[in-house]
Design a protein around this motif. Sequence first.
Motif, short mmCIF file in Angstrom:
data_model
loop_
_atom_site.label_atom_id
_atom_site.label_comp_id
_atom_site.label_asym_id
_atom_site.label_seq_id
_atom_site.Cartn_x
_atom_site.Cartn_y
_atom_site.Cartn_z
N ARG A 458 0.85 -1.19 0.00
CA ARG A 458 0.00 0.00 0.00
C ARG A 458 0.88 1.23 0.00
O ARG A 458 1.80 1.34 0.80
N ALA A 461 1.00 7.65 0.48
CA ALA A 461 0.29 8.92 0.26
C ALA A 461 -0.51 8.82 -1.02
O ALA A 461 -0.07 8.20 -1.99
N ASP A 462 -1.70 9.44 -0.99
CA ASP A 462 -2.59 9.33 -2.15
C ASP A 462 -2.15 10.21 -3.31
O ASP A 462 -2.49 9.96 -4.46
N ALA A 463 -1.42 11.31 -3.01
CA ALA A 463 -1.03 12.23 -4.08
C ALA A 463 0.41 12.67 -3.86
O ALA A 463 0.95 12.60 -2.76
N ASP A 472 6.33 3.37 -0.18
CA ASP A 472 5.40 2.25 -0.20
C ASP A 472 5.76 1.29 0.92
O ASP A 472 6.91 1.24 1.37
N SER A 556 2.92 4.71 -9.48
CA SER A 556 2.45 3.44 -8.93
C SER A 556 3.63 2.54 -8.59
O SER A 556 4.65 2.55 -9.30
N GLU A 583 -4.54 0.43 -4.96
CA GLU A 583 -3.94 0.67 -3.66
C GLU A 583 -2.46 1.01 -3.74
O GLU A 583 -1.83 1.38 -2.75
N GLN A 584 -1.90 0.86 -4.94
CA GLN A 584 -0.48 1.13 -5.15
C GLN A 584 -0.26 2.41 -5.97
O GLN A 584 0.88 2.70 -6.33
N THR A 585 -1.33 3.15 -6.27
CA THR A 585 -1.22 4.26 -7.21
C THR A 585 -1.56 5.60 -6.52
O THR A 585 -2.51 5.68 -5.72
N GLN A 586 -0.78 6.63 -6.80
CA GLN A 586 -1.02 7.98 -6.29
C GLN A 586 -0.99 8.94 -7.48
O GLN A 586 -0.19 8.79 -8.39
N ARG A 587 -1.90 9.92 -7.42
CA ARG A 587 -1.98 10.86 -8.55
C ARG A 587 -0.90 11.94 -8.41
O ARG A 587 -0.45 12.25 -7.30
N GLN A 589 -0.32 15.69 -8.41
CA GLN A 589 -1.14 16.89 -8.23
C GLN A 589 -0.28 18.12 -8.49
O GLN A 589 0.68 18.38 -7.77
#
Length: 655
Positions: A458, A461-463, A472, A556, A583-587, A589
């Motif tokens: 996981r 951080a999401d971004a 990770d 990712s 769950e392994q990917t963040q955008r 920004q």
Amino acid sequence: MPRKKKNATDDSGTEAPRRPQRWRTAAAVSLSLAMIITGAAFAPAASAVSALGPGVRGTHGHIGATIEPGVGNVYCIDSSLDISFGRGIQSDTIVSSLAARPGVVNAIDADEDAVRGMNFIASTWGGTGDDVTAAAVEIAITAFVKAGGFATAASYASRSDVIEQARRMYDQAQSVIAAAIDEAAHGEVALTIDSSDEYRGSLSVNATVPATGTLALTNGIFVDSGTDTLSDVRTGVDYAIEGVPPTADGAPYRVSAMSIGGFSAGSTWPGRIRALDYGSGFQRVITGIGPVAVEFPVRGEDARDRSTVFRPALTSLTAPISPDGELSDTLTFTTAPGGDGVNNAWPRHEGGGYRPVSFTVTAYAAGASAPTESPDIPADAEAVGTVAVLAMGPGTSQTVAIPGTHPQGRYTFVAAYDEAGTPPPTRSWLPPGYSWSHAYGMATETTAVPMRFTLSSRILADAIGPGGRGDDAVTVQTDGPWLNDASGRPIEVVAIGSYVHLPAGTTEPSDELPAGAEVRGTVKAVFTTAGTQDTTSLEVLSGEISAPEVAEGAMSWQWSIPLAAQTSPELVIPSNEKFGLPEQTQRIQLPTVTTVAQTDLPWGGSATDTAHVAGPLPGTGAITVRWEAFRGPEGPADLSTVCTAENQLPLDAHR
């Protein structure tokens, strides 16, 4: 030879010539012989010498053959005595020696070798019709019964051609004597038993003379011919044989050999001649009997019984584990020596095939570590399956599988002789109470069902901003024990993490790197037990763990356990995550910029503008904002006609 009256001599003591005389009536006397061959005597003939045969005039009269009716050319050996014309034969025998007759000048006894030479000469040239040859025969024969040998005999001839030919005959006779073969030759067959395999062995014919013949075996075959007979067997040569037990119950037996038709040493000139005697006062005559074949039987037998006992065994090697975890073992059947070193061959049955033998193969679970080799199976060993296999002879192989799917771990096989499964007819060929098995924990018999892993991870951080780092956490789990290496330590399992930039529009996870995606960097995690590690402290293998400075899309993580990275690849099943798992990917920004300009400006004053930045900053922690100013119109206007180079104003500063 010269025809003389008995004991007649001249003044010099040599024999004086006389005319042929008729035989006088006289009682027959016994002839002293060294040997008379049993059954070789001839019935006395009623006729007598009828005429002189071919020959020449010598110093004392006729030298050459006389003719005996029914016999042919005969040759005198008592030169001082009268020759009979018309007197009947008193004895006709085959003799192996001739005693000197009293009253014959220079006479000596002729032993077996001398008689052999006389036989050779008389048989080879005695039947001639040529005068010179017949005279030479007489001289050469006389040389064996006269003191002084050939020199004395040659004195009876007056012609050089006779003497020269006689000399050649006499010399050849000496060679025949030297090369004579013992007619009493004999031999035997000597058989040996191989110390390591009592079915095998050899034989040789030992004889007093070199000979050749054909042998027949009982309870055996010749390796060269594959049959129980062999021709052209020579003395003094070893021939490989193989025993063939005569019964089907495995009883001990012996191999024997016997000649067929006898062994031949060739032909030889025997030391015997045919002697005709007309009475003690008259000359004896001889004729040859020719050469004889020397042949004798041979036979022999094993000095002891041959054992048929054999000890079946096998060698084995674990086969590769099937993908579903099925255990299998490859067996190659053979025989084993006993304590005495004898390793008899695997016997065959009456149909020609090998006798079947049963073995069992048992697999044991040994846990995480390779087992220690032991002649005995440990009491706590866990058997996971047993199969039986019927071996059909040495050198054959079979692969057996233990039914079922088996979890990861070490396993070892043990093979053993199976008495209950072995057919009773075969058991009689085995030692009483026979048992056999190989050791527990042999390296060649130990294998492993490799470790199967579950990867999960996981992102933290999401971004992330442009040029930023996204970390990770990866978790490695496995079913069953963590396997150990040869030293007993847990094996190292290497997981590789790839930090990937996914272009905008990538929406679905995939097994392959998506088109347009870029691996920005990789890290390595080493596990010796199940657990979780995060990328903040891991070794970076390649690239950078950061997003592009200027890009859209997403970042990712993708994790794998590749075989190429493992120190014990045989103990690891490779595993891979998909690319682009949610769950392994963040955008990525990007920051936003808004500005507020000064609304009123006095004539000749300076105008100001203020920029407001919102959202994540790049990895450097700062962004650059650039301004441009343009002269505006009086009143409302289309700004596209305002922001042109003609309307651009100078600026005092840039931030």
